[in-house]
Design an enzyme around this catalytic site. Sequence first.
Site, PDB file in Angstrom:
ATOM      1  N   LYS A 164       0.771  -1.464  -0.438  1.00 28.34           N
ATOM      2  CA  LYS A 164      -0.409  -0.121   0.319  1.00 28.34           C
ATOM      3  C   LYS A 164       1.033   1.039  -0.632  1.00 28.34           C
ATOM      4  CE  LYS A 164      -2.060   3.387   2.984  1.00 28.34           C
ATOM      5  NZ  LYS A 164      -1.463   4.343   3.543  1.00 28.34           N
ATOM      6  N   ASN A 165       2.303   1.233   0.833  1.00 33.68           N
ATOM      7  CA  ASN A 165       2.290   2.275   0.425  1.00 33.68           C
ATOM      8  C   ASN A 165       4.134   2.726  -0.595  1.00 33.68           C
ATOM      9  OD1 ASN A 165       2.011   3.534   3.498  1.00 33.68           O
ATOM     10  ND2 ASN A 165       3.710   2.304   4.452  1.00 33.68           N
TER      11      ASN A 165
ATOM     12  N   ARG B  46      -4.166  10.735   2.665  1.00 26.96           N
ATOM     13  CA  ARG B  46      -2.803  11.897   2.825  1.00 26.96           C
ATOM     14  C   ARG B  46      -2.509  11.907   1.681  1.00 26.96           C
ATOM     15  NH1 ARG B  46      -0.843  15.227   6.737  1.00 26.96           N
ATOM     16  NH2 ARG B  46       1.661  15.005   7.284  1.00 26.96           N
TER      17      ARG B  46
ATOM     18  N   CYS C  43      -5.500   9.673   7.860  1.00 22.94           N
ATOM     19  CA  CYS C  43      -5.746   8.880   9.084  1.00 22.94           C
ATOM     20  C   CYS C  43      -5.138  10.240  10.309  1.00 22.94           C
ATOM     21  CB  CYS C  43      -5.474   7.761   9.690  1.00 22.94           C
ATOM     22  SG  CYS C  43      -6.004   5.921   8.889  1.00 22.94           S
TER      23      CYS C  43
ATOM     24  N   ARG D 232       1.151  15.963  11.601  1.00 21.30           N
ATOM     25  CA  ARG D 232       1.880  15.427  10.680  1.00 21.30           C
ATOM     26  C   ARG D 232       2.449  16.302   9.685  1.00 21.30           C
ATOM     27  NH1 ARG D 232       0.180   9.698   8.364  1.00 21.30           N
ATOM     28  NH2 ARG D 232      -2.167  10.476   8.820  1.00 21.30           N
TER      29      ARG D 232
ATOM     30  N   ILE E 259       3.764  19.338   6.406  1.00 21.38           N
ATOM     31  CA  ILE E 259       3.817  18.412   5.249  1.00 21.38           C
ATOM     32  C   ILE E 259       5.277  19.692   5.188  1.00 21.38           C
ATOM     33  CG2 ILE E 259       2.852  17.449   4.241  1.00 21.38           C
ATOM     34  CD1 ILE E 259       2.244  20.500   2.652  1.00 21.38           C
ATOM     35  N   ASP E 260       6.124  20.509   6.261  1.00 26.32           N
ATOM     36  CA  ASP E 260       7.318  21.478   6.395  1.00 26.32           C
ATOM     37  C   ASP E 260       8.535  20.634   5.551  1.00 26.32           C
ATOM     38  OD1 ASP E 260       7.043  19.882   9.071  1.00 26.32           O
ATOM     39  OD2 ASP E 260       8.674  21.175   9.354  1.00 26.32           O
TER      40      ASP E 260
ATOM     41  N   ARG F 153      -8.872   1.328   3.972  1.00 29.68           N
ATOM     42  CA  ARG F 153      -8.008   2.136   3.053  1.00 29.68           C
ATOM     43  C   ARG F 153      -6.786   0.864   2.637  1.00 29.68           C
ATOM     44  NH1 ARG F 153      -5.454   5.722   5.934  1.00 29.68           N
ATOM     45  NH2 ARG F 153      -4.078   6.497   4.415  1.00 29.68           N
TER      46      ARG F 153
END
Length: 429
Positions: free
Chosen positions: A23-24, A94, A118, A123, A125-126, A407
């Site tokens: 999945k990732n 995400r 989730c 978390r 995104i900087d 998901r």
Amino acid sequence: MEEVIKIRGNRRLNGTVRISGSKNSTVALIPAAVLGSEPVTIYGVPQISDVRALIELLRELGVKVDQPDEETLVIDPRGMEDRPLISDAVTKLRASYYFMGALLGKFGRVLIRMPGGCYLGPRPIDLHIKGFEALGAKVSYPEDGSQEYTLLEAPEGGLRGTRIFLDISSVGATINIMMAAVFAQGKTVIENAAREPEIIDIATMLNKMGAKIHGMGTNTLVIDGCQELKGCFHEIIPDRIEAATYILIAAAMADDMWITNVIPQHLEAIIAKLEDIGINLDTTNDAVHVFNNLPNKILKATDITTKPYPGFATDVQQPFSALLTRSKGRSTITESIYAQRFKHLPELARMGANTDVSGATGIIVGPTPLHGARVTATDLRCGAALVIAGLMADGETEIHEIKHIDRGYDRLDKKLKALGADIRREIVD
């Protein structure tokens, strides 16, 4: 009306389960495919809702997507257009943020809505944004300036390669910057890059398309910019988190079970911890065999600290927690990556587990028998933990918010039924 999963527990499992594609990896490979000028064919695609959401986004961009069979995607970007990604589909997952790097690299510009997914605590995104800025991109926040919409624009002449040091070895930032950098002029070096197998998988596909990425699997990635990428054929690596979940299911409830289509080297930290607590298992080149773990077997307590790969994966600590209710004494799980990854513990407590949270550490004291209850999957891996607990429990467990499970787990209920589980989906009021 809501769809739920119901499990009648305390059924012993046997048989073989085949692990799906990662999945990732998949959720990054699909955006990466649009960087090519020709069709890309991806094999081993898992049947999960995140894939369906990404296909929806591809079609919004004018990309042609064909599915010749359940596990194959053919992504044809030749009719793709530079369009803003601001629909509700962006907020469904995400991983939509991977379109930042892909579209910035391809068009030199992207307007995108803040991604969903989730909630596991902050978390930001900087790191992604800093990486894009280091390559020369200008970042702004149109509309009301709330950062709900992000506009990235390359300078005149395009992005330029540079040296980028990541303060945290973030998987998402490593992949996103890598995708943006494939067309940057000159050389880009990403230091303190993440080393996860999924990054190697994405880089491997991009290299098949004509990219020049070196150092995969190390903490220093080097990308030599190129002019154009072509199409390719690529098979996704097996899902190491799904594999770990089924190994845990086998450890909890199986008499004899084989987990196939795995890469055991990706699971070394989890397998070592299972052996430490007393689980019997063996590995082959592409499978894990779990056997002779009797129903009344008392396991040893343990302490776990999640770490980036090759350490103990944060995605596995929640399902591992369910198994630890069988361990004698006090087990601890210290979460070093996502602060809010303990929402599953109160749900396990509804089923009879003795749990607590102290700061960044979850505590499980056992052994405690589990009983069926009405519980809620607050996120993807919480859902996996509740499925394992439901299989272990006496009585019936009813799991709500199963959209989170869908998901990331391909045909979970069908795979478990084939192993002997009493599991079904129902619509409830």
